[in-house]
Design a protein around this motif. Structure first.
Motif, mmCIF file in Angstrom:
data_model
loop_
_atom_site.group_PDB
_atom_site.id
_atom_site.type_symbol
_atom_site.label_atom_id
_atom_site.label_comp_id
_atom_site.label_asym_id
_atom_site.label_seq_id
_atom_site.Cartn_x
_atom_site.Cartn_y
_atom_site.Cartn_z
ATOM 1 N N GLY B 62 0.028 -0.197 -4.795
ATOM 2 C CA GLY B 62 0.356 -0.669 -3.461
ATOM 3 C C GLY B 62 1.505 0.063 -2.819
ATOM 4 O O GLY B 62 2.097 -0.398 -1.859
ATOM 5 N N ARG B 63 1.819 1.231 -3.334
ATOM 6 C CA ARG B 63 2.920 1.979 -2.730
ATOM 7 C C ARG B 63 2.504 2.513 -1.370
ATOM 8 O O ARG B 63 1.332 2.825 -1.143
ATOM 9 C CB ARG B 63 3.297 3.140 -3.641
ATOM 10 C CG ARG B 63 3.840 2.664 -4.972
ATOM 11 C CD ARG B 63 3.999 3.800 -5.939
ATOM 12 N NE ARG B 63 5.058 4.707 -5.513
ATOM 13 C CZ ARG B 63 5.442 5.755 -6.225
ATOM 14 N NH1 ARG B 63 4.838 6.038 -7.367
ATOM 15 N NH2 ARG B 63 6.399 6.542 -5.794
ATOM 16 N N THR B 64 3.495 2.609 -0.488
ATOM 17 C CA THR B 64 3.173 3.101 0.847
ATOM 18 C C THR B 64 3.661 4.518 1.059
ATOM 19 O O THR B 64 3.216 5.184 1.975
ATOM 20 C CB THR B 64 3.796 2.204 1.929
ATOM 21 O OG1 THR B 64 5.183 2.016 1.594
ATOM 22 C CG2 THR B 64 3.100 0.862 1.955
ATOM 23 N N ARG B 65 4.604 4.990 0.242
ATOM 24 C CA ARG B 65 5.082 6.355 0.442
ATOM 25 C C ARG B 65 5.060 7.065 -0.906
ATOM 26 O O ARG B 65 6.078 7.253 -1.543
ATOM 27 C CB ARG B 65 6.490 6.333 1.024
ATOM 28 C CG ARG B 65 6.446 5.998 2.517
ATOM 29 C CD ARG B 65 7.743 5.452 3.005
ATOM 30 N NE ARG B 65 8.806 6.421 2.841
ATOM 31 C CZ ARG B 65 10.087 6.149 3.142
ATOM 32 N NH1 ARG B 65 10.414 4.972 3.594
ATOM 33 N NH2 ARG B 65 11.010 7.058 2.970
ATOM 34 N N ALA B 66 3.868 7.422 -1.315
ATOM 35 C CA ALA B 66 3.751 8.096 -2.605
ATOM 36 C C ALA B 66 2.852 9.312 -2.499
ATOM 37 O O ALA B 66 2.141 9.660 -3.426
ATOM 38 C CB ALA B 66 3.183 7.117 -3.639
ATOM 39 N N GLY B 67 2.860 9.933 -1.336
ATOM 40 C CA GLY B 67 2.063 11.151 -1.183
ATOM 41 C C GLY B 67 0.587 10.838 -1.006
ATOM 42 O O GLY B 67 0.154 9.693 -0.903
ATOM 43 N N TYR B 68 -0.186 11.894 -1.007
ATOM 44 C CA TYR B 68 -1.617 11.760 -0.730
ATOM 45 C C TYR B 68 -2.315 10.918 -1.791
ATOM 46 O O TYR B 68 -3.133 10.058 -1.494
ATOM 47 C CB TYR B 68 -2.226 13.170 -0.663
ATOM 48 C CG TYR B 68 -3.720 13.178 -0.577
ATOM 49 C CD1 TYR B 68 -4.493 13.500 -1.680
ATOM 50 C CD2 TYR B 68 -4.364 12.860 0.622
ATOM 51 C CE1 TYR B 68 -5.877 13.517 -1.590
ATOM 52 C CE2 TYR B 68 -5.733 12.862 0.709
ATOM 53 C CZ TYR B 68 -6.474 13.197 -0.398
ATOM 54 O OH TYR B 68 -7.844 13.203 -0.320
ATOM 55 N N THR B 69 -1.987 11.152 -3.054
ATOM 56 C CA THR B 69 -2.714 10.472 -4.116
ATOM 57 C C THR B 69 -2.279 9.038 -4.298
ATOM 58 O O THR B 69 -3.084 8.187 -4.652
ATOM 59 C CB THR B 69 -2.483 11.210 -5.448
ATOM 60 O OG1 THR B 69 -2.502 12.599 -5.199
ATOM 61 C CG2 THR B 69 -3.538 10.864 -6.465
ATOM 62 N N ASN B 76 0.534 -4.465 -4.096
ATOM 63 C CA ASN B 76 1.894 -4.399 -4.613
ATOM 64 C C ASN B 76 2.266 -5.725 -5.262
ATOM 65 O O ASN B 76 2.628 -6.685 -4.579
ATOM 66 C CB ASN B 76 2.839 -4.079 -3.451
ATOM 67 C CG ASN B 76 4.257 -3.984 -3.908
ATOM 68 O OD1 ASN B 76 4.540 -3.958 -5.104
ATOM 69 N ND2 ASN B 76 5.174 -3.955 -2.957
ATOM 70 N N ALA B 77 2.183 -5.770 -6.582
ATOM 71 C CA ALA B 77 2.484 -7.029 -7.280
ATOM 72 C C ALA B 77 3.971 -7.346 -7.277
ATOM 73 O O ALA B 77 4.376 -8.471 -7.566
ATOM 74 C CB ALA B 77 1.966 -6.962 -8.705
#
Lengths: 461, 408, 180
Positions: B62-69, B76-77
């Protein structure tokens, strides 16, 4: 049939439902058939129909272009279902083609007069069906630009095709079938092209028909050899009717996949091919005779006989379904047994039941004389049968691939927009070719109709 | 993740999608989980063997800023994690509320039931003691001498005879072999959408079967047998069959058998008819339906193994017993004018397996580990009754559970 | 009036196939041998009336079929067992049962090609022009009229007598066919 009626095969009944309407001469049959091509103005209906078909062919072109650009992944296929609509359509189209050759060749050898007025457009239907079918083995490959590897040619690597594979047998069988059908059709056309050459009014038409007819003049010496080659071609095309769809069935029967690996497939497929082929001949014949007023040439007797052939082959197909089912149960082979269960209860069971309804149940109406002599019923029936035969190939191919040996690999298949676009596109191609054919070539064999006039006037004497 | 019983109580379930299906896409019901005054919405996955009455939330997605992959994958627990309940917390079942939506999840093996077929042979210690050959008696195996062909007379295989034995007792389903194979053989990552269409490219897969006698295959239709099943794992690479059904049906001869027993896949000859994959009973072949490889990114070129061809669109690929390693080993041995020693050639999957479940070697060398394993009675061929004569064989799993654990 | 060296022959037109056959028989009885008949469909009994017997098409077809079949089988054997033998799934190199479908199809193809091209070649087709097309009414030969042409190269040919013979056989029109 009531007790007082004469048997349906007696001369009285024959005279009531003749093979050729009364009062025709050599000139009248020639006039009527060649007028469609030469003198009758092209109707608005023709332009509309052709226009629609042509735009559908445009869609086919786009679908094929996108396929080549992106890859075969635009379709719904996957592992384990490596073959989807493309192969279903291929088998469906090839199957449809077989009726034309049966009418041209087998009914000729069996001396059936009723083949005369239907064999030309039926054989044209075969050629166009084979053309539509032939698209699929080329484009369904992952690398169609290398599909020539499947043909034997001296390569720089010294390698040749692998002849134990049923796909190679397909290449040869379908190529032979297309070539022989084309030759047979063209040989039959030569005298008619000469007729059109001699009756054409516009100069370009005269020149084109003249070239195509090769200078045919109706010489008795030529007719002598012509008859010989025609008979030989009929005799050669007859085993093709049986063998080509047998070879196509080997694509499945030779594989080990449960539900494919069964010896009933060759006769089952051939019967199914003739079944769907006659359905398509009816789909073409009924509008053709209505629009161009050919009821004297394509009479109720023809439609009746075609319906009877459909019924007979439908019963053979029903027997094939029964044998498949019975042998799977009788064998005790757990993989085959599971497949029976999948066809009856699995996710694709509705298609199996639709197939039974379309192919076995509804066509039983053809037992009734009134049904066989009702043009609307026949037309609708022919479409239902073709849908049923398409479903049959879908059920065979997709259900077996979704449920084969190792359960961890089981999956589902769902066609994408491009699958449908390609399929409908080939239907459009077929319709467009039929429209073109009817416009520029005699839809009924004129020379053979003249022979029929000679023969039936002999009988009446 | 929830157990089948809990799922039934909560009213959540799965729907097998029409495209991809059991080998691709499963639609899962979405639930809203409320803990510690915040909420998170998540798709539920039903897992037989999960403890009853528990719900597992994986952290890290659930990350929002972790690059393309990494961006926007999963939920996001952390939203419901508090410092006084870092790892576990209790809640009433009203904390989980079905939203009525569903969400497609990529799943490459949904069907866990062997349907009465012996795919993964298992037995208890008593069964093994009573009948050590139990793995080879499920079906009538065709005798080697019964053939219309000249068989071994025509293809003697008397040089190096490469074979692989996989011990099902050792495999714990860690999937390191899958990752190693992917790195070694330049296997492309196809992405969730293509996996949902059934097109993942891994040459080796680890199948998972539950030993429960369950009347249903679907964990979302609850059956008591799925409360505490025994789980077995089976890595399935290309079996390199001597009578390969795939080789016979290739129209262009793109797959042929080497003199050492390898089923060679010739990429440049393949036109992609996919008949070989249809005819493979083990479904180990993978097809490049689209151009799955990235030709553009320069960094990815550094990632690739230069000894292995990078396949483009439209060709079939499959496990090769790491033929590049075999060839390297053979070249070294020829340079030193000696035969190849056992253990000198190690396939990628064998090298990385933490329990040494995979053993590769020369079956013609009686002292090799693989020859000894093949001689064991536990040794069986997957679907041996098809007479494909695979070179990859399995050692049946023999379990010896502690009776106290069984009864608790 | 055309000189004998400039005419191809004399042609009579008939309205029914029976008249044509009757005429052909009578003309042959009169001793003419170089003649040909033209009809819009193959008339039964006409070949016999004209004395046409020879037909090489079946022989050519047989040869074509044998070439296709034998050649096809040995080609597959050569590919699989001699020039590039490969171990394909442990199958024998000489997989003759697997070679049967292609052999069969090539037999049919060889026979069909020989039948068609043999027939065309023996008939001398394509032949875009022939003297009989010079007669305007000949265009009916492909619709509903039957023609009998006695060629000038026949030793018994004599313009007036031959034309009279045709008239006596109820020919509707008798034309001289210009040679060119």
């Amino acid at each position: 049939m009531s007790a007082g009626q004469p048997p349906l095969d007696s001369p009285e009944i024959r005279r009531l439902t003749p093979v050729l309407g009364p009062g025709h001469t050599y000139a009248s049959v020639t006039d009527k058939i060649s007028a469609i091509v030469l003198t009758r103005p092209t109707s608005l209906g023709w332009f509309i129909g052709f226009g629609i078909a042509f735009s559908v062919v445009g869609m086919l072109t786009v679908a094929l272009a996108w396929l080549i650009i992106k890859g075969v992944g635009i379709w719904g296929i996957s592992i384990p279902i490596g073959w989807g609509f493309a192969i279903v359509n291929f088998v469906w189209w090839i199957g449809i083609g077989h009726a034309g050759t049966l009418i041209s060749a087998i009914l000729f050898l069996l001396n059936q007069k009723w083949r005369t007025s239907i064999n030309r457009f039926a054989e044209a239907m075969t050629l166009f069906a084979v053309a539509c079918a032939g698209i699929f083995p080329l484009i369904h490959t992952g690398r169609p630009w290398m599909a020539y590897y499947m043909f034997p040619y001296p390569s720089t690597m010294g390698i040749w095709p692998q002849f134990r594979s049923p796909l190679i047998w397909d290449v040869f069988a379908v190529s032979t079938y297309g070539t022989v059908s084309l030759l047979f059709w063209y040989v039959g056309l030569i005298p008619d092209l000469a007729t059109l050459r001699d009756r054409a009014i516009e100069r370009p038409a005269k020149i084109i028909y003249g070239m195509l007819s090769m200078g045919w003049r109706g010489s008795a010496r030529h007719w002598h050899r012509y008859q010989s080659s025609y008979l030989l071609l009929a005799g050669l095309a007859t085993p093709l009717v049986l063998s080509v769809h047998t070879v196509v069935s080997f694509d499945f029967a030779v594989a080990i996949v449960p539900g494919w690996h069964t010896t009933i497939f060759p006769p089952y497929f051939v019967a199914g091919a003739i079944y769907s082929g006659f359905a398509m001949v009816l789909t073409i014949a009924i509008p053709l005779r209505k629009v161009y007023g050919l009821q004297d040439f394509i009479t109720m007797r023809h439609l009746d006989n075609m319906a009877k052939v459909m019924l007979a082959t439908g019963l053979i197909v029903a027997y094939g379904y029964f044998v498949e089912f019975f042998m799977s149960l009788y064998s005790g082979n757990k993989f085959d047994l599971y497949l029976v269960k999948m066809r009856l209860h699995g996710p694709y069971a509705p298609y199996y039941f639709a197939l039974i309804v379309c192919n076995i149940l509804i066509p039983q109406l053809l037992w009734f004389y009134k049904m066989r002599h009702n043009v609307v019923v026949l037309f609708l029936m022919s479409i239902v049968v073709n849908i049923g035969m398409w479903l049959e190939r879908f059920v065979i191919i997709v259900i077996s691939l979704t449920r084969d040996f190792v359960p961890s690999a089981w999956g589902r298949y769902s066609p994408t927009f491009w699958d449908w676009a390609t399929f409908i596109g080939t239907i459009g191609l077929f319709v467009m070719l039929i429209f073109l054919f009817v416009r520029v070539l005699p839809a009924i064999s004129i020379a053979e109709m003249r022979e029929l006039v000679a023969e039936t006037s002999e009988e009446d004497k | 993740m929830v157990s089948p019983k809990t799922a039934q109580k909560l009213g959540v379930g799965h729907n097998v999608a029409g495209s991809g299906g059991e080998h691709g896409k499963i639609y899962s019901d979405v639930a809203e989980i409320s803990l510690a005054n915040s909420k998170v919405t998540a798709a539920m996955w039903i897992l037989p063997g999960q403890a009853e009455g528990t719900v597992v939330l994986p952290l890290g997605y659930g990350r929002t800023r972790a690059g393309y992959t990494g961006s926007n994958k999963g939920f996001n627990a952390y939203a419901v994690r508090t410092s006084n309940a870092l790892w576990a917390t209790g809640a009433s079942s009203s904390a989980i509320r079905k939203t009525g939506d569903d969400y497609p999840l990529a799943c490459t093996q949904y069907h866990f039931n062997m349907e009465g077929r012996q795919i993964l042979a298992t037995g208890t210690l008593e069964e093994y003691r009573k009948n050590p050959n139990f793995a080879n008696e499920h079906a009538e195996l065709p005798p080697k001498e019964l053939s219309l062909y000249k068989g071994e007379a025509e293809f003697p295989y008397n040089r190096d005879k490469w074979a692989m034995a996989i011990d099902l007792n050792q495999c714990n389903g860690c999937s390191a072999c899958v990752v190693a194979c992917q790195s070694e053989n330049n296997i492309p990552v196809v992405g969730k959408d293509q996996v949902m269409r059934g097109r993942e490219m891994h040459w080796i897969r680890v199948d998972r079967y539950y030993s429960a006698q369950s009347p249903t295959n679907d964990p979302s239709s609850y059956s008591a047998a799925l409360d505490n099943p025994e789980t077995f794992f089976q890595p399935v690479p290309c079996q390199q069959c001597e009578n390969a059904p795939c080789e016979q049906v290739c129209p262009v001869g793109a797959t042929a058998h080497s003199a050492e027993g390898l089923n060679d896949m010739v990429y440049n000859r393949c036109v992609g008819t996919r008949y070989c994959s249809n005819n493979c009973p083990y479904k180990v072949r993978r097809f490049n339906f689209l151009r799955f490889q990235d030709w553009e990114t320069p960094q990815l070129k550094l990632m690739r193994n230069p000894e292995v061809t990078v396949r483009s669109r439209g060709v079939m690929e499959k496990c090769t017993y790491c033929v590049q390693r075999i060839n390297t080993g053979r070249i070294e041995a020829e340079k030193q004018n000696r035969p190849i020693r056992d253990g000198e050639i190690v396939t990628a999957c064998e090298a990385v397996c933490p329990t040494q479940a995979i053993v590769f070697g020369n079956a013609n060398d009686p002292n090799s580990r693989v020859a000894k394993l093949r001689a064991q009675q536990r040794n069986y061929s997957l679907l041996g009754e098809l007479n494909a004569r695979p070179r990859t064989t399995y050692l049946a799993a023999v379990r010896n559970p502690n009776p106290e654990l069984e009864n608790s | 009036m055309l000189h004998r060296s400039h005419i191809h022959g004399v042609m009579g037109e008939f309205a029914t196939p029976e008249e044509l056959i009757h005429a052909a028989k009578k003309v042959r009885e009169a001793g003419y041998r170089h003649l040909d008949a033209y009809a819009p469909f193959p008339v039964e009994g006409l070949s016999e009336a004209l004395g046409i017997k020879r037909n090489l098409v079946p022989v050519l077809t047989l040869l074509g079929g044998l070439t296709g079949g034998v050649g096809g089988f040995f080609f597959q054997y050569w590919v699989a067992a001699i020039t590039y033998p490969m171990n394909i799934g442990g199958r024998p190199l000489n997989s003759w049962p697997a070679f049967v479908p292609v052999t069969f199809e090539l037999t049919v193809l060889g026979a069909a090609l020989s039948a068609v091209f043999g027939m065309l070649a023996l008939n001398g087709l394509p032949q875009p022009h022939h003297p009989v097309f010079n007669v305007e009414r000949f265009s009916h030969a492909t619709t509903d009229r039957f023609f009998l042409c006695i060629e000038a190269r026949d030793p018994k040919f004599h313009l007036e007598e031959t034309a009279r013979l045709l008239h006596s056989l109820h020919a509707h029109h008798v034309n001289e066919v210009a040679d060119d």
